[in-house]
Design a protein around this motif. Structure first.
Motif, PDB file in Angstrom:
ATOM      1  N   TRP A   1      -1.419 -57.568   0.587  1.00  0.00           N
ATOM      2  CA  TRP A   1      -2.501 -56.976   0.428  1.00  0.00           C
ATOM      3  C   TRP A   1      -2.825 -57.498  -0.726  1.00  0.00           C
ATOM      4  O   TRP A   1      -3.114 -56.708  -1.059  1.00  0.00           O
ATOM      5  CB  TRP A   1      -2.618 -55.009   0.536  1.00  0.00           C
ATOM      6  CG  TRP A   1      -2.052 -54.406   2.127  1.00  0.00           C
ATOM      7  CD1 TRP A   1      -2.220 -55.049   3.454  1.00  0.00           C
ATOM      8  CD2 TRP A   1      -0.614 -53.766   2.194  1.00  0.00           C
ATOM      9  NE1 TRP A   1      -1.886 -54.187   3.378  1.00  0.00           N
ATOM     10  CE2 TRP A   1      -0.821 -53.690   3.373  1.00  0.00           C
ATOM     11  CE3 TRP A   1       0.322 -53.840   0.936  1.00  0.00           C
ATOM     12  CZ2 TRP A   1       0.146 -52.756   4.004  1.00  0.00           C
ATOM     13  CZ3 TRP A   1       1.410 -52.524   1.986  1.00  0.00           C
ATOM     14  CH2 TRP A   1       1.047 -52.362   3.285  1.00  0.00           C
ATOM     15  N   PRO A   2      -2.700 -58.746  -1.079  1.00  0.00           N
ATOM     16  CA  PRO A   2      -3.915 -59.152  -1.877  1.00  0.00           C
ATOM     17  C   PRO A   2      -5.267 -58.614  -2.211  1.00  0.00           C
ATOM     18  O   PRO A   2      -5.387 -58.859  -3.591  1.00  0.00           O
ATOM     19  CB  PRO A   2      -3.563 -60.385  -1.862  1.00  0.00           C
ATOM     20  CG  PRO A   2      -3.470 -60.946  -0.410  1.00  0.00           C
ATOM     21  CD  PRO A   2      -2.672 -59.782  -0.144  1.00  0.00           C
ATOM     22  N   GLY A   3      -5.828 -58.464  -1.755  1.00  0.00           N
ATOM     23  CA  GLY A   3      -7.339 -57.904  -1.634  1.00  0.00           C
ATOM     24  C   GLY A   3      -7.230 -56.174  -2.160  1.00  0.00           C
ATOM     25  O   GLY A   3      -8.478 -56.041  -2.273  1.00  0.00           O
ATOM     26  N   LEU A   4      -6.339 -56.334  -2.280  1.00  0.00           N
ATOM     27  CA  LEU A   4      -6.360 -54.583  -2.187  1.00  0.00           C
ATOM     28  C   LEU A   4      -6.471 -53.421  -3.638  1.00  0.00           C
ATOM     29  O   LEU A   4      -7.453 -52.572  -3.425  1.00  0.00           O
ATOM     30  CB  LEU A   4      -4.555 -53.709  -2.008  1.00  0.00           C
ATOM     31  CG  LEU A   4      -4.832 -52.091  -2.437  1.00  0.00           C
ATOM     32  CD1 LEU A   4      -5.274 -51.631  -0.285  1.00  0.00           C
ATOM     33  CD2 LEU A   4      -3.315 -52.164  -1.800  1.00  0.00           C
ATOM     34  N   PRO A   5      -6.763 -54.382  -5.157  1.00  0.00           N
ATOM     35  CA  PRO A   5      -6.957 -54.060  -6.250  1.00  0.00           C
ATOM     36  C   PRO A   5      -8.702 -53.684  -6.167  1.00  0.00           C
ATOM     37  O   PRO A   5      -9.013 -53.389  -6.391  1.00  0.00           O
ATOM     38  CB  PRO A   5      -6.949 -54.748  -6.559  1.00  0.00           C
ATOM     39  CG  PRO A   5      -5.596 -55.823  -7.077  1.00  0.00           C
ATOM     40  CD  PRO A   5      -5.980 -55.668  -4.979  1.00  0.00           C
ATOM     41  N   ASP A   6      -9.397 -55.178  -4.518  1.00  0.00           N
ATOM     42  CA  ASP A   6     -10.901 -55.007  -4.552  1.00  0.00           C
ATOM     43  C   ASP A   6     -11.903 -53.837  -3.667  1.00  0.00           C
ATOM     44  O   ASP A   6     -13.038 -53.691  -4.005  1.00  0.00           O
ATOM     45  CB  ASP A   6     -11.370 -56.471  -4.805  1.00  0.00           C
ATOM     46  CG  ASP A   6     -10.611 -57.469  -5.250  1.00  0.00           C
ATOM     47  OD1 ASP A   6     -11.175 -56.901  -6.711  1.00  0.00           O
ATOM     48  OD2 ASP A   6     -10.441 -58.581  -5.221  1.00  0.00           O
ATOM     49  N   ASP A   7     -10.663 -52.536  -3.466  1.00  0.00           N
ATOM     50  CA  ASP A   7     -10.839 -52.024  -2.111  1.00  0.00           C
ATOM     51  C   ASP A   7     -11.418 -51.283  -3.155  1.00  0.00           C
ATOM     52  O   ASP A   7     -10.811 -50.459  -3.509  1.00  0.00           O
ATOM     53  CB  ASP A   7      -9.868 -52.224  -1.088  1.00  0.00           C
ATOM     54  CG  ASP A   7     -10.163 -50.902   0.246  1.00  0.00           C
ATOM     55  OD1 ASP A   7     -10.456 -49.218  -0.393  1.00  0.00           O
ATOM     56  OD2 ASP A   7     -10.548 -51.709   1.634  1.00  0.00           O
ATOM     57  N   THR A   8     -12.936 -50.763  -2.583  1.00  0.00           N
ATOM     58  CA  THR A   8     -13.278 -48.901  -3.123  1.00  0.00           C
ATOM     59  C   THR A   8     -12.893 -47.939  -2.868  1.00  0.00           C
ATOM     60  O   THR A   8     -12.665 -47.460  -3.434  1.00  0.00           O
ATOM     61  CB  THR A   8     -14.561 -49.415  -3.426  1.00  0.00           C
ATOM     62  OG1 THR A   8     -15.685 -50.560  -3.166  1.00  0.00           O
ATOM     63  CG2 THR A   8     -15.316 -48.145  -3.370  1.00  0.00           C
ATOM     64  N   VAL A   9     -11.985 -47.958  -1.773  1.00  0.00           N
ATOM     65  CA  VAL A   9     -11.531 -46.491  -1.788  1.00  0.00           C
ATOM     66  C   VAL A   9      -9.675 -46.732  -2.784  1.00  0.00           C
ATOM     67  O   VAL A   9     -10.261 -45.276  -3.086  1.00  0.00           O
ATOM     68  CB  VAL A   9     -11.664 -46.098  -0.250  1.00  0.00           C
ATOM     69  CG1 VAL A   9     -10.722 -45.168   0.349  1.00  0.00           C
ATOM     70  CG2 VAL A   9     -12.915 -46.134   0.958  1.00  0.00           C
ATOM     71  N   PHE A  10      -9.302 -47.507  -2.295  1.00  0.00           N
ATOM     72  CA  PHE A  10      -8.489 -48.236  -2.981  1.00  0.00           C
ATOM     73  C   PHE A  10      -8.164 -47.711  -4.579  1.00  0.00           C
ATOM     74  O   PHE A  10      -7.792 -46.516  -5.558  1.00  0.00           O
ATOM     75  CB  PHE A  10      -7.654 -49.463  -2.709  1.00  0.00           C
ATOM     76  CG  PHE A  10      -6.500 -49.476  -3.571  1.00  0.00           C
ATOM     77  CD1 PHE A  10      -5.410 -49.273  -3.771  1.00  0.00           C
ATOM     78  CD2 PHE A  10      -6.499 -50.557  -4.564  1.00  0.00           C
ATOM     79  CE1 PHE A  10      -4.618 -49.382  -4.582  1.00  0.00           C
ATOM     80  CE2 PHE A  10      -5.920 -50.661  -6.266  1.00  0.00           C
ATOM     81  CZ  PHE A  10      -4.049 -50.014  -5.516  1.00  0.00           C
TER      82      PHE A  10
END
Length: 341
Positions: free
Chosen positions: A29-38
């Protein structure tokens, strides 16, 4: 399931396994750090909060160190830190005078990638290895000084980036403050020492998974042979230098070998330097991938070499503990016999 028993069989296992888990998560999940909820969740805090966890680790570790041992920590930390930086600086100067094209050298390696990889040790790996294989907790604490390598400051200094050839004094203070707080608490109250010391081992795998989350394994594979060569170069060159320096300052050489790695956060240095010095913008992306590859290579090689060296030299913690217990028992037995006679 004997999970811990299996992990403990691997040198630095409490660091390596969580680090790989974090890297796998980031790769999937390379885009996970940009996820607001995450980012606003406890999971996000765990995977991106390695700095906070490292600070907590230093407080716990500092509580186990007596003030009289502070001199040893300072001597060991400064000697390894300076050796790492000076080695990187010498390599930087050699590149400057010997390489016609400093941005595209052997296998596409650049001066930026080489200096960034050589100038920063993997602190979590070092602490895990010395905590598991070292003879003294002060050897682990020495990284509080060595952590000054972190960030782009010394890479910029070595590369001669205009206007940034200085290291802020407050960075030294902030790097040491958590350790000092722990030392003060531990020396003022032995109950606080007992309480805080329990946390240091627990925190290693927690900050390791956060460090791993900063690495995408796809980037490592794309780096190819150049990144692998860079990683081996870091292990061999800095391993020899740091081993000799550690012996010169009275150590066994084990700490020097354990510090012959590249930090995970070093992969962020090329982009930071390129943001200031435009001459490196064309190679910053490639350098980032190459340094990331060096992080993985050194994370695999250093624990194996350190464990081999410790076992061959009889420096494992288990053997040390047995020796210390035997010595303590002999001190107890002698008075007892004399009293009996």
């Amino acid at each position: 399931m004997k999970i811990k028993a299996v992990v403990d069989k691997v040198p630095g296992g409490m660091m390596i396994f969580p680090l790989l888990i974090g890297a796998i998560i980031r790769t999937i999940w390379p885009g996970l750090p940009d996820d607001t909820v995450f980012k606003s969740s406890f999971t996000g805090g765990l995977l991106t909060g390695s700095t906070s966890l490292l600070a907590a680790f230093y407080i716990c570790l500092g509580s186990t160190i007596e003030f009289r041992a502070a001199g040893y920590v300072l001597k060991k930390g400064v000697s390894l830190w300076l050796s790492k930086i000076v080695t990187a600086a010498i390599i930087g100067f050699l590149i400057k005078f010997l390489a016609p094209d400093q941005n595209h050298m052997f296998l596409g390696l650049s001066a930026l990638a080489i200096v960034a990889a050589f100038s920063d040790s993997n602190g979590g790996l070092y602490m895990a290895l010395m905590g598991q294989l070292g003879k003294r907790q002060e050897d682990v604490a020495a990284y509080s000084i060595m952590s000054l390598e972190s960030g782009p400051f010394f890479t910029m200094l070595i590369l001669g980036v205009a206007g940034l050839a200085a290291f802020p004094l407050r960075a030294f203070i902030f790097a040491l403050l958590p350790l000092i707080i722990g030392m003060v608490l531990g020396n003022l109250d032995k109950n606080m020492r007992e309480f805080l010391s329990k946390g240091k081992d627990v925190l290693i795998p927690l900050f390791a998974i956060g460090l791993g989350f900063g690495i995408n394994l796809k980037d490592v594979f794309q780096a190819g042979f150049a990144g692998i060569i860079l990683g081996f170069g870091v292990v061999v060159v800095t391993g020899v230098v740091l081993y000799l320096v550690d012996r010169l300052v009275g150590g066994t050489g084990l700490a020097g070998v354990a510090a012959a790695s590249t930090a995970g956060n070093a992969a962020a240095v090329p982009m930071a330097v390129a943001a200031v010095y435009t001459g490196y913008q064309s190679v910053a992306g490639q350098a980032t991938v190459q340094v990331a590859a060096a992080v993985i290579v050194t994370s695999i090689c250093v624990p194996i070499i350190t464990a081999f060296f410790a076992k061959r030299s009889g420096l494992t913690r288990g053997e040390t503990s047995v020796q210390q217990e035997a010595e303590q028992q002999s001190h107890v037995d002698v008075p007892a016999k004399e009293a009996h006679n």
